[in-house]
Design an enzyme around this catalytic site. Structure first.
Site, PDB file in Angstrom:
ATOM      1  N   ASP A 155      29.437 -65.853   8.296  1.00 24.58           N
ATOM      2  CA  ASP A 155      30.283 -65.244   7.430  1.00 24.58           C
ATOM      3  C   ASP A 155      29.973 -65.469   5.912  1.00 24.58           C
ATOM      4  OD1 ASP A 155      32.504 -64.010   7.064  1.00 24.58           O
ATOM      5  OD2 ASP A 155      33.744 -65.708   7.040  1.00 24.58           O
TER       6      ASP A 155
ATOM      7  N   ASN B   5      28.926 -62.828   3.688  1.00 21.98           N
ATOM      8  CA  ASN B   5      27.977 -61.573   3.040  1.00 21.98           C
ATOM      9  C   ASN B   5      28.698 -60.964   1.855  1.00 21.98           C
ATOM     10  OD1 ASN B   5      26.340 -62.278   5.139  1.00 21.98           O
ATOM     11  ND2 ASN B   5      26.569 -60.501   6.410  1.00 21.98           N
ATOM     12  N   GLY B   6      29.981 -60.790   2.205  1.00 18.16           N
ATOM     13  CA  GLY B   6      30.644 -59.668   1.041  1.00 18.16           C
ATOM     14  C   GLY B   6      30.702 -60.735  -0.148  1.00 18.16           C
ATOM     15  N   ARG B   7      31.082 -61.856  -0.025  1.00 16.99           N
ATOM     16  CA  ARG B   7      31.730 -62.663  -1.344  1.00 16.99           C
ATOM     17  C   ARG B   7      30.108 -62.837  -2.018  1.00 16.99           C
ATOM     18  NH1 ARG B   7      34.544 -66.913   1.864  1.00 16.99           N
ATOM     19  NH2 ARG B   7      34.086 -65.594   3.713  1.00 16.99           N
TER      20      ARG B   7
ATOM     21  N   GLU C 227      37.442 -56.684  15.334  1.00 16.95           N
ATOM     22  CA  GLU C 227      38.479 -56.367  14.386  1.00 16.95           C
ATOM     23  C   GLU C 227      37.649 -55.557  13.137  1.00 16.95           C
ATOM     24  OE1 GLU C 227      38.620 -59.329  16.033  1.00 16.95           O
ATOM     25  OE2 GLU C 227      40.317 -58.417  17.169  1.00 16.95           O
ATOM     26  N   ASN C 228      36.290 -55.900  13.051  1.00 17.31           N
ATOM     27  CA  ASN C 228      35.471 -55.355  11.785  1.00 17.31           C
ATOM     28  C   ASN C 228      35.520 -53.875  11.688  1.00 17.31           C
ATOM     29  OD1 ASN C 228      33.052 -58.123  12.108  1.00 17.31           O
ATOM     30  ND2 ASN C 228      35.058 -58.112  10.919  1.00 17.31           N
ATOM     31  N   TRP C 229      35.645 -53.176  12.672  1.00 10.53           N
ATOM     32  CA  TRP C 229      36.007 -51.855  12.611  1.00 10.53           C
ATOM     33  C   TRP C 229      36.947 -51.426  11.442  1.00 10.53           C
ATOM     34  CZ3 TRP C 229      32.210 -49.232  14.990  1.00 10.53           C
ATOM     35  CH2 TRP C 229      31.532 -49.741  16.128  1.00 10.53           C
TER      36      TRP C 229
ATOM     37  N   ARG D 161      30.377 -72.458  10.873  1.00 12.31           N
ATOM     38  CA  ARG D 161      30.706 -71.269  10.294  1.00 12.31           C
ATOM     39  C   ARG D 161      30.263 -71.668   9.006  1.00 12.31           C
ATOM     40  NH1 ARG D 161      35.946 -67.587  11.005  1.00 12.31           N
ATOM     41  NH2 ARG D 161      35.136 -66.032   9.341  1.00 12.31           N
TER      42      ARG D 161
ATOM     43  N   ARG E 238      38.248 -71.212  10.336  1.00 15.61           N
ATOM     44  CA  ARG E 238      38.919 -70.563  11.384  1.00 15.61           C
ATOM     45  C   ARG E 238      37.865 -69.986  12.302  1.00 15.61           C
ATOM     46  NH1 ARG E 238      40.689 -67.612   7.040  1.00 15.61           N
ATOM     47  NH2 ARG E 238      39.392 -65.690   6.483  1.00 15.61           N
TER      48      ARG E 238
ATOM     49  N   GLU F 201      31.960 -78.796  19.151  1.00 20.03           N
ATOM     50  CA  GLU F 201      31.964 -79.268  18.058  1.00 20.03           C
ATOM     51  C   GLU F 201      32.077 -78.296  16.822  1.00 20.03           C
ATOM     52  OE1 GLU F 201      32.752 -82.365  17.443  1.00 20.03           O
ATOM     53  OE2 GLU F 201      32.536 -83.082  19.442  1.00 20.03           O
TER      54      GLU F 201
HETATM   55  C1  IPE Z   1      30.066 -61.458   7.632  1.00 20.14           C
HETATM   56  O1  IPE Z   1      30.242 -61.365   6.202  1.00 20.14           O
HETATM   57  C2  IPE Z   1      29.451 -60.271   8.218  1.00 20.14           C
HETATM   58  C3  IPE Z   1      30.423 -59.452   9.032  1.00 20.14           C
HETATM   59  C4  IPE Z   1      31.741 -59.499   9.318  1.00 20.14           C
HETATM   60  C5  IPE Z   1      29.969 -58.190   9.642  1.00 20.14           C
HETATM   61  P1  IPE Z   1      31.575 -60.717   5.635  1.00 20.14           P
HETATM   62  O2  IPE Z   1      31.545 -59.300   5.420  1.00 20.14           O
HETATM   63  O3  IPE Z   1      32.831 -61.223   6.463  1.00 20.14           O
HETATM   64  O4  IPE Z   1      31.523 -61.452   4.396  1.00 20.14           O
HETATM   65  P2  IPE Z   1      32.810 -61.979   3.372  1.00 20.14           P
HETATM   66  O5  IPE Z   1      33.675 -62.952   4.472  1.00 20.14           O
HETATM   67  O6  IPE Z   1      33.691 -60.901   3.164  1.00 20.14           O
HETATM   68  O7  IPE Z   1      32.495 -62.653   2.367  1.00 20.14           O
HETATM   69  C1  IPE Z   2      34.077 -62.834  11.609  1.00 19.20           C
HETATM   70  O1  IPE Z   2      34.172 -62.942  10.160  1.00 19.20           O
HETATM   71  C2  IPE Z   2      33.025 -61.938  12.087  1.00 19.20           C
HETATM   72  C3  IPE Z   2      31.823 -62.091  11.937  1.00 19.20           C
HETATM   73  C4  IPE Z   2      31.139 -62.886  11.121  1.00 19.20           C
HETATM   74  C5  IPE Z   2      31.213 -60.960  12.671  1.00 19.20           C
HETATM   75  P1  IPE Z   2      35.310 -62.157   9.374  1.00 19.20           P
HETATM   76  O2  IPE Z   2      35.197 -62.109   8.201  1.00 19.20           O
HETATM   77  O3  IPE Z   2      35.563 -60.880  10.216  1.00 19.20           O
HETATM   78  O4  IPE Z   2      36.595 -63.078   9.762  1.00 19.20           O
HETATM   79  P2  IPE Z   2      38.049 -63.058   8.979  1.00 19.20           P
HETATM   80  O5  IPE Z   2      38.511 -61.757   8.563  1.00 19.20           O
HETATM   81  O6  IPE Z   2      37.468 -63.970   7.757  1.00 19.20           O
HETATM   82  O7  IPE Z   2      38.751 -64.042   9.955  1.00 19.20           O
HETATM   83 MG    MG Z   3      34.062 -62.634   6.352  1.00 20.61          MG
END
Ligand code: IPE
Ligand code: IPE
Ligand code: MG
Length: 251
Positions: free
Chosen positions: A31, A33-35, A78-80, A199, A205, A218
């Site tokens: 988790d 990547n976006g930030r 949920e990522n869709w 994580r 979470r 753990e």
């Molecule tokens: C995880 O990084 C990659 C996927 C969920 C596919 P995010 O894209 O969720 O990155 P943040 O949480 O928005 O920084």
């Molecule tokens: C969980 O990350 C899914 C993956 C890393 C692939 P998300 O970024 O989708 O989770 P939330 O939305 O922060 O709970």
């Molecule tokens: Mg994320």
């Protein structure tokens, strides 16, 4: 820097497995990547591209240090809901990785498995996923579970339906249903439960990851975004894990 535990000495130690008690099965929620991209004024897909590089590095590292099972959360059910161009970029990265794994990693020792509902992907991706599973099945090294279109509630619902079906068709008797049977209806059938789930990105979470399997896992939350996650961070998480006192409800 980790939120828990001591800070890490510099330099990756390739012999960490000789230093600490190693987990057999590690899960990683990849988790942040976006930030990572946002901090740099880049589109989110640039973060996913960087995250894909980290995935390759950390997978190789886990295999090198003797982890037996690695489960990475790559795309949730949920990522869709994300914008179409972001989902499209992720599908493109999956395709590149799956093609690369078939052509460039064929001498590798890693067994590749997919957990999740493959039917959500394009026929082309499904074929690549199947080919990766088939061509790596007889290898002897680390098992890499890639969780794609994976949701733990989905997995549990699927297991319940399959158990009901097998009872109805007479293949199974209700009296045989116990927790080890239920485990064998999960995507991870036959594998040990994860000892450690990491994580990155500082979120506290589980986001629908391995709910059944993580009863006594753990958790290590790292305050680092996934594209910045290094083999040193992996060592740090393993050291934190090794200091934990696992009691499983006992004393
Ligand atoms: C995880 O990084 C990659 C996927 C969920 C596919 P995010 O894209 O969720 O990155 P943040 O949480 O928005 O920084
Ligand atoms: C969980 O990350 C899914 C993956 C890393 C692939 P998300 O970024 O989708 O989770 P939330 O939305 O922060 O709970
Ligand atoms: Mg994320």
């Amino acid at each position: 820097m980790a939120l828990f535990g001591k800070s890490k000495k510099s330099g990756a130690s390739s012999d960490i497995s000789k230093e600490i008690i190693m987990p057999a099965h590690v899960g990683i929620i990849m988790d942040g990547n976006g930030r990572w991209a946002k901090k740099r004024g880049l589109p989110r897909k640039a973060g996913h591209r960087e995250g894909a590089k980290t995935f390759r590095t950390i997978t190789r590292y886990c295999s090198d240090i003797g982890i037996k099972y690695l489960t990475v959360y790559a795309f949730s059910t949920e990522n869709w809901k994300r914008p179409e161009d972001e989902v499209g970029a992720l599908m493109g990265l999956f395709k590149s990785y799956l093609e690369e794994a078939l052509s460039d990693f064929k001498d590798d020792d890693i067994v590749v498995r997919f957990i999740g509902d493959k039917s959500g992907f394009s026929p082309e991706l499904q074929t690549l996923m199947n080919e990766n599973e088939e061509s790596s099945a007889s290898r002897k090294g680390m098992v890499l579970n890639i969780a794609m279109n994976y949701g733990s509630r989905d997995e549990i619902v699927r297991a319940v339906k399959n158990i009901a079906f097998d009872v109805k068709s007479g293949k199974l008797d209700e009296s045989q249903i116990d927790s080890s049977l239920v485990s064998n209806y999960m995507y991870t059938a036959g594998q040990p439960d994860p000892d450690l789930i990491i994580r990155p990105s500082g979120e506290y979470r589980i986001s629908n990851f391995m709910l059944w399997q993580s009863a006594y896992t753990e958790f290590v939350i790292m305050n680092k975004l996934w594209p910045d996650f290094t083999t040193n961070d992996m060592d740090e998480a393993l050291r934190i894990f090794a200091q934990r006192n696992r009691r499983y409800g006992g004393v």
